[in-house]
Write a protein that holds these residues in place. Structure first.
Motif, PDB file in Angstrom:
ATOM      1  N   LYS A 294       0.858  -1.179   0.000  1.00  0.00           N
ATOM      2  CA  LYS A 294       0.000   0.000   0.000  1.00  0.00           C
ATOM      3  C   LYS A 294       0.898   1.234   0.000  1.00  0.00           C
ATOM      4  O   LYS A 294       1.665   1.454   0.934  1.00  0.00           O
ATOM      5  N   ILE A 295       0.777   2.037  -1.061  1.00  0.00           N
ATOM      6  CA  ILE A 295       1.694   3.157  -1.313  1.00  0.00           C
ATOM      7  C   ILE A 295       0.903   4.458  -1.338  1.00  0.00           C
ATOM      8  O   ILE A 295      -0.176   4.523  -1.938  1.00  0.00           O
ATOM      9  N   LEU A 296       1.454   5.499  -0.735  1.00  0.00           N
ATOM     10  CA  LEU A 296       0.920   6.846  -0.908  1.00  0.00           C
ATOM     11  C   LEU A 296       2.039   7.752  -1.375  1.00  0.00           C
ATOM     12  O   LEU A 296       3.096   7.831  -0.736  1.00  0.00           O
ATOM     13  N   VAL A 297       1.806   8.433  -2.500  1.00  0.00           N
ATOM     14  CA  VAL A 297       2.730   9.439  -3.016  1.00  0.00           C
ATOM     15  C   VAL A 297       2.073  10.804  -2.828  1.00  0.00           C
ATOM     16  O   VAL A 297       1.034  11.083  -3.441  1.00  0.00           O
ATOM     17  N   ILE A 298       2.644  11.624  -1.986  1.00  0.00           N
ATOM     18  CA  ILE A 298       2.114  12.974  -1.785  1.00  0.00           C
ATOM     19  C   ILE A 298       2.742  13.879  -2.839  1.00  0.00           C
ATOM     20  O   ILE A 298       3.946  14.123  -2.841  1.00  0.00           O
ATOM     21  N   GLY A 299       1.903  14.330  -3.774  1.00  0.00           N
ATOM     22  CA  GLY A 299       2.372  15.098  -4.916  1.00  0.00           C
ATOM     23  C   GLY A 299       2.711  14.184  -6.070  1.00  0.00           C
ATOM     24  O   GLY A 299       3.882  14.020  -6.404  1.00  0.00           O
ATOM     25  N   GLY A 300       1.686  13.615  -6.722  1.00  0.00           N
ATOM     26  CA  GLY A 300       1.947  12.596  -7.729  1.00  0.00           C
ATOM     27  C   GLY A 300       1.322  12.831  -9.083  1.00  0.00           C
ATOM     28  O   GLY A 300       1.257  11.904  -9.886  1.00  0.00           O
ATOM     29  N   SER A 301       0.889  14.043  -9.366  1.00  0.00           N
ATOM     30  CA  SER A 301       0.159  14.264 -10.617  1.00  0.00           C
ATOM     31  C   SER A 301       1.027  14.697 -11.785  1.00  0.00           C
ATOM     32  O   SER A 301       0.578  14.648 -12.934  1.00  0.00           O
ATOM     33  N   ARG A 302       2.270  15.117 -11.515  1.00  0.00           N
ATOM     34  CA  ARG A 302       3.116  15.647 -12.594  1.00  0.00           C
ATOM     35  C   ARG A 302       4.565  15.258 -12.362  1.00  0.00           C
ATOM     36  O   ARG A 302       4.980  14.935 -11.247  1.00  0.00           O
ATOM     37  N   GLY A 303       5.356  15.314 -13.436  1.00  0.00           N
ATOM     38  CA  GLY A 303       6.800  15.204 -13.346  1.00  0.00           C
ATOM     39  C   GLY A 303       7.298  13.979 -12.624  1.00  0.00           C
ATOM     40  O   GLY A 303       6.884  12.843 -12.892  1.00  0.00           O
ATOM     41  N   ILE A 304       8.211  14.193 -11.678  1.00  0.00           N
ATOM     42  CA  ILE A 304       8.812  13.103 -10.933  1.00  0.00           C
ATOM     43  C   ILE A 304       7.751  12.330 -10.160  1.00  0.00           C
ATOM     44  O   ILE A 304       7.775  11.093 -10.110  1.00  0.00           O
ATOM     45  N   GLY A 305       6.799  13.028  -9.559  1.00  0.00           N
ATOM     46  CA  GLY A 305       5.747  12.356  -8.797  1.00  0.00           C
ATOM     47  C   GLY A 305       4.934  11.401  -9.646  1.00  0.00           C
ATOM     48  O   GLY A 305       4.645  10.265  -9.243  1.00  0.00           O
ATOM     49  N   ALA A 306       4.562  11.843 -10.854  1.00  0.00           N
ATOM     50  CA  ALA A 306       3.787  10.982 -11.750  1.00  0.00           C
ATOM     51  C   ALA A 306       4.590   9.768 -12.173  1.00  0.00           C
ATOM     52  O   ALA A 306       4.052   8.657 -12.302  1.00  0.00           O
ATOM     53  N   ALA A 307       5.893   9.950 -12.398  1.00  0.00           N
ATOM     54  CA  ALA A 307       6.749   8.814 -12.758  1.00  0.00           C
ATOM     55  C   ALA A 307       6.850   7.818 -11.614  1.00  0.00           C
ATOM     56  O   ALA A 307       6.883   6.597 -11.840  1.00  0.00           O
ATOM     57  N   ILE A 308       6.896   8.308 -10.381  1.00  0.00           N
ATOM     58  CA  ILE A 308       6.939   7.422  -9.218  1.00  0.00           C
ATOM     59  C   ILE A 308       5.642   6.627  -9.098  1.00  0.00           C
ATOM     60  O   ILE A 308       5.656   5.410  -8.863  1.00  0.00           O
ATOM     61  N   VAL A 309       4.521   7.305  -9.272  1.00  0.00           N
ATOM     62  CA  VAL A 309       3.222   6.616  -9.246  1.00  0.00           C
ATOM     63  C   VAL A 309       3.194   5.513 -10.301  1.00  0.00           C
ATOM     64  O   VAL A 309       2.801   4.365 -10.023  1.00  0.00           O
ATOM     65  N   ALA A 310       3.604   5.832 -11.509  1.00  0.00           N
ATOM     66  CA  ALA A 310       3.576   4.853 -12.600  1.00  0.00           C
ATOM     67  C   ALA A 310       4.477   3.669 -12.319  1.00  0.00           C
ATOM     68  O   ALA A 310       4.126   2.514 -12.613  1.00  0.00           O
ATOM     69  N   ARG A 311       5.642   3.913 -11.729  1.00  0.00           N
ATOM     70  CA  ARG A 311       6.584   2.824 -11.468  1.00  0.00           C
ATOM     71  C   ARG A 311       6.038   1.877 -10.403  1.00  0.00           C
ATOM     72  O   ARG A 311       6.111   0.650 -10.546  1.00  0.00           O
ATOM     73  N   PHE A 312       5.479   2.423  -9.319  1.00  0.00           N
ATOM     74  CA  PHE A 312       4.886   1.558  -8.281  1.00  0.00           C
ATOM     75  C   PHE A 312       3.691   0.794  -8.838  1.00  0.00           C
ATOM     76  O   PHE A 312       3.497  -0.384  -8.529  1.00  0.00           O
ATOM     77  N   ALA A 313       2.876   1.454  -9.648  1.00  0.00           N
ATOM     78  CA  ALA A 313       1.721   0.779 -10.240  1.00  0.00           C
ATOM     79  C   ALA A 313       2.174  -0.380 -11.118  1.00  0.00           C
ATOM     80  O   ALA A 313       1.551  -1.452 -11.131  1.00  0.00           O
ATOM     81  N   ALA A 314       3.274  -0.178 -11.860  1.00  0.00           N
ATOM     82  CA  ALA A 314       3.797  -1.245 -12.711  1.00  0.00           C
ATOM     83  C   ALA A 314       4.302  -2.420 -11.890  1.00  0.00           C
ATOM     84  O   ALA A 314       4.341  -3.555 -12.383  1.00  0.00           O
ATOM     85  N   GLU A 315       4.669  -2.155 -10.637  1.00  0.00           N
ATOM     86  CA  GLU A 315       5.102  -3.224  -9.739  1.00  0.00           C
ATOM     87  C   GLU A 315       3.926  -4.015  -9.182  1.00  0.00           C
ATOM     88  O   GLU A 315       4.116  -5.011  -8.489  1.00  0.00           O
ATOM     89  N   GLY A 316       2.706  -3.557  -9.455  1.00  0.00           N
ATOM     90  CA  GLY A 316       1.518  -4.241  -8.959  1.00  0.00           C
ATOM     91  C   GLY A 316       1.058  -3.774  -7.599  1.00  0.00           C
ATOM     92  O   GLY A 316       0.235  -4.433  -6.943  1.00  0.00           O
ATOM     93  N   ASP A 317       1.552  -2.631  -7.149  1.00  0.00           N
ATOM     94  CA  ASP A 317       1.189  -2.109  -5.831  1.00  0.00           C
ATOM     95  C   ASP A 317      -0.153  -1.384  -5.856  1.00  0.00           C
ATOM     96  O   ASP A 317      -0.630  -0.957  -6.913  1.00  0.00           O
ATOM     97  N   ASP A 318      -0.736  -1.226  -4.688  1.00  0.00           N
ATOM     98  CA  ASP A 318      -1.963  -0.456  -4.488  1.00  0.00           C
ATOM     99  C   ASP A 318      -1.536   0.985  -4.222  1.00  0.00           C
ATOM    100  O   ASP A 318      -1.089   1.307  -3.123  1.00  0.00           O
ATOM    101  N   VAL A 319      -1.652   1.838  -5.230  1.00  0.00           N
ATOM    102  CA  VAL A 319      -1.058   3.171  -5.183  1.00  0.00           C
ATOM    103  C   VAL A 319      -2.138   4.245  -5.118  1.00  0.00           C
ATOM    104  O   VAL A 319      -3.084   4.251  -5.910  1.00  0.00           O
ATOM    105  N   SER A 320      -1.956   5.175  -4.190  1.00  0.00           N
ATOM    106  CA  SER A 320      -2.742   6.400  -4.139  1.00  0.00           C
ATOM    107  C   SER A 320      -1.774   7.581  -4.237  1.00  0.00           C
ATOM    108  O   SER A 320      -0.616   7.477  -3.840  1.00  0.00           O
TER     109      SER A 320
END
Length: 237
Positions: free
Chosen positions: A8-34
């Protein structure tokens, strides 16, 4: 932390740039990402649609809102704090309220988010703060407030690493240098000045930063804590 378990992952500030890339990478790992967003609903919806992550509107400068969000989400395996403001200008003329707002997002935000996440975090959890090479080095004028805030993350990580170590919770800072995003494009007006300071004469990518974050959240980084991980193309050497 098990590599095969859904985290279970939470990225605070994930809609653009580095944050969006982090969200995408965790999602690709199969994690539950918010992830949280504050400025652009369109960008947040696009990231959510592309990755399957959950987009949550939340103001990182609002301490009480951040604490309430973390309590509502419940126990996390990984917290990534990526929200930050850049406030360039002469410190003699910057508006005090604008500096206070930067401090709220860049210093108070990660402190209270990290502490609140740790209250419920399971043993072996991960807290990762996105800092900047400017926490170590400041070759340009006009970035005093920003540099101060990124240096503060270093002390925060070292302190919390000690405080949470008995629970096997690691706390680390990732420090990007010039990175190709909407806010700092590789062909922008400051490109040459930045590249002049770098060993590798090019911007880094948000995806490279995201891969480093995911590594620090994984099982092979279980012995790394209270450390600064610089990914800056040699900007700081």
């Amino acid at each position: 932390m098990l590599a095969s378990a859904t985290r279970k992952i939470l990225v605070i500030g994930g809609s653009r740039g580095i944050g969006a890339a982090i969200v995408a990478r965790f999602a690709a790992e199969g994690d539950d990402v918010s992830f949280t967003w504050a400025g652009s609903q369109t960008a947040a919806e696009a990231v959510a649609a592309r990755t399957g992550a959950h987009a949550i509107r939340s103001d990182a400068s609002d301490r009480d809102a951040t604490i309430a969000l973390l309590r509502e989400i419940g126990p996390l395996d990984v917290l990534v704090y990526n929200s930050a403001l850049l406030l360039p200008g002469d410190p003699l003329t910057l508006e005090p309220d604008a500096v206070d707002h930067l401090i709220d997002v860049n210093i108070r935000g990660p402190y209270f988010a990290s502490v609140e996440a740790a209250r419920q975090m399971s043993e072996g959890g991960r807290i990762i703060l996105i800092g900047s090479v400017h926490g170590d080095r400041m070759p340009f004028e006009g970035l005093t407030a920003y540099g101060m805030s990124k240096s503060a993350l270093q002390g925060l990580a070292r302190g919390l690493a000690r405080d949470f170590g008995a629970r096997d919770i690691t706390v680390n800072v990732v420090q990007p240098g010039p990175t190709n995003t909407d806010m700092n494009p590789h062909d922008g007006p400051l490109m040459q000045a930045m590249h002049d300071e770098m060993a590798l004469k090019r911007h880094g990518t948000a995806e490279d930063v995201a891969h480093l974050v995911v590594y620090l959240a994984g099982p092979h980084a279980s012995g790394i804590t209270g450390a600064m991980h610089t990914i800056d193309g040699g900007f700081g050497v």
